[in-house]
Design a protein around this motif. Structure first.
Motif, PDB file in Angstrom:
ATOM      1  N   VAL A   1       0.682   1.354  -4.119  1.00 51.64           N
ATOM      2  CA  VAL A   1      -0.292   2.064  -4.948  1.00 51.64           C
ATOM      3  C   VAL A   1      -0.851   1.133  -6.022  1.00 51.64           C
ATOM      4  O   VAL A   1      -2.043   1.157  -6.334  1.00 51.64           O
ATOM      5  CB  VAL A   1       0.353   3.312  -5.579  1.00 51.64           C
TER       6      VAL A   1
ATOM      7  N   GLN B   1      -2.884   2.784   0.303  1.00 52.46           N
ATOM      8  CA  GLN B   1      -2.312   4.105   0.508  1.00 52.46           C
ATOM      9  C   GLN B   1      -0.795   4.014   0.369  1.00 52.46           C
ATOM     10  O   GLN B   1      -0.200   2.958   0.624  1.00 52.46           O
ATOM     11  CB  GLN B   1      -2.676   4.628   1.901  1.00 52.46           C
ATOM     12  N   PRO B   2      -0.138   5.089  -0.052  1.00 52.26           N
ATOM     13  CA  PRO B   2       1.324   5.039  -0.207  1.00 52.26           C
ATOM     14  C   PRO B   2       2.054   4.605   1.062  1.00 52.26           C
ATOM     15  O   PRO B   2       3.080   3.930   0.996  1.00 52.26           O
ATOM     16  CB  PRO B   2       1.691   6.473  -0.592  1.00 52.26           C
TER      17      PRO B   2
END
Length: 312
Positions: free
Chosen positions: A124, A129-130
């Motif tokens: 992050v 994206q995670p």
């Protein structure tokens, strides 16, 4: 006919450090007459993996190209391409290549990469994206494979950190040949003459701890004065001696420092303009696009993809 040699560079960090210079750039200068050489500045990979840096990648790519030229690479002998400049052709062959990748093989390899090790919080922080996207996972491993196969490369050159791509290339080619009898050159790995360059503390040199070849003389001297590693000084002395027989093999730090500063003075000379650099990349990328397109059409026929006009 000359064999085809490929060198890939990640331009997102901009200026090259001493490890990249001694590790591959100087090799290219020596090999450019012997091989049909191509350098891919893979800015598309950088945009995927470093989304927060995407607006800076083009300017950094131009800076890297300028450093190659200053190092002695002749752009009339070596083709330079920027991956976003031939993204249409690259995307098509990449999509075809993924059809020959075992998903289990991909899942087993990705966790061993730099981004595969990152925690969600680190991802992050980098603007990712995670969890890894399919594009991120697949292009990190098979983007370079795609243009290597697309350009029918004989030799993939670099440090041992990129040697793993040879396994991915062979994995894909084995699956393609089993299914289609599609034949391209068997790509071999050529290690850099000096694949492991140490930093001032005796560790493997990276962007985070590197001596940058285009830095000012004062910054270079400041870096060298902070060096605590005898291994670093001995390695640099040995490398400089290998390039110039007139350099006395000495492990005296002052002698090595002055020789290195003089050696890197080429990077403090006048640069080409952005317009000139862009023209080099546009021309080179178009040549690369045409070659990849030819390979793609052959591969499409091998796997039974027909053009619409073939139904007429």
């Amino acid at each position: 006919m000359k064999k085809r040699l490929l060198l890939g560079h990640n331009p997102v960090t901009g200026g090259r450090h001493l490890g990249q210079y001694f590790g591959s750039m100087i090799d290219l200068v020596e090999l450019q007459d012997e091989y049909n050489c191509c350098v891919i500045l893979d800015d598309w990979m950088d945009i995927i993996n470093y989304p927060l840096e995407k607006d800076k990648v083009l300017q950094r790519s131009l800076f890297v190209l300028n450093e190659f030229i200053k190092a002695g690479v002749d752009t009339n002998k070596v083709t330079f391409g920027l991956s976003t400049f031939f993204l249409k052709e690259l995307s098509e062959i990449f999509a075809l290549i993924l059809g020959f990748v075992d998903s289990d093989f991909l899942d087993s390899k990705y966790p061993k990469t730099f981004f595969g090790h990152l925690k969600e919080s680190d991802r992050v922080f980098l603007g990712l994206q995670p969890r890894p996207t399919l594009l991120e996972k697949s292009y990190s491993l098979y983007g370079p494979v795609s243009y290597t196969i697309g350009l029918n490369i004989d030799i993939f050159m670099g440090g041992h950190d990129v040697e793993g791509y040879i396994d991915h290339i062979r994995h894909v080619l084995s699956n393609i040949n089993d299914d289609t009898h599609f034949s391209v050159n068997k790509t071999e790995f050529m290690p850099s003459k000096f694949p492991y360059i140490l930093d001032s503390f005796g560790e493997f040199m990276t962007q985070g701890n590197g001596l940058f070849i285009s830095d000012s003389e004062q910054n270079l001297r400041n870096y060298l004065k902070e060096s605590k590693s005898e291994k670093f000084w001995k390695q640099i002395g040995y490398i400089l001696k290998s390039f110039d027989n007139e350099v006395k093999l000495s492990y005296d730090k002052e002698v090595i420092e002055n020789c290195l500063i003089e050696h890197l003075s080429i990077f403090r000379k006048e640069s080409k303009t952005n317009k000139e650099l862009l023209e080099i990349l546009y021309i080179g990328s178009q040549n690369i696009a045409n070659q990849i397109c030819c390979t793609t059409e052959i591969l499409k026929k091998r796997i039974g993809l027909l053009k619409l006009n073939e139904f007429d």
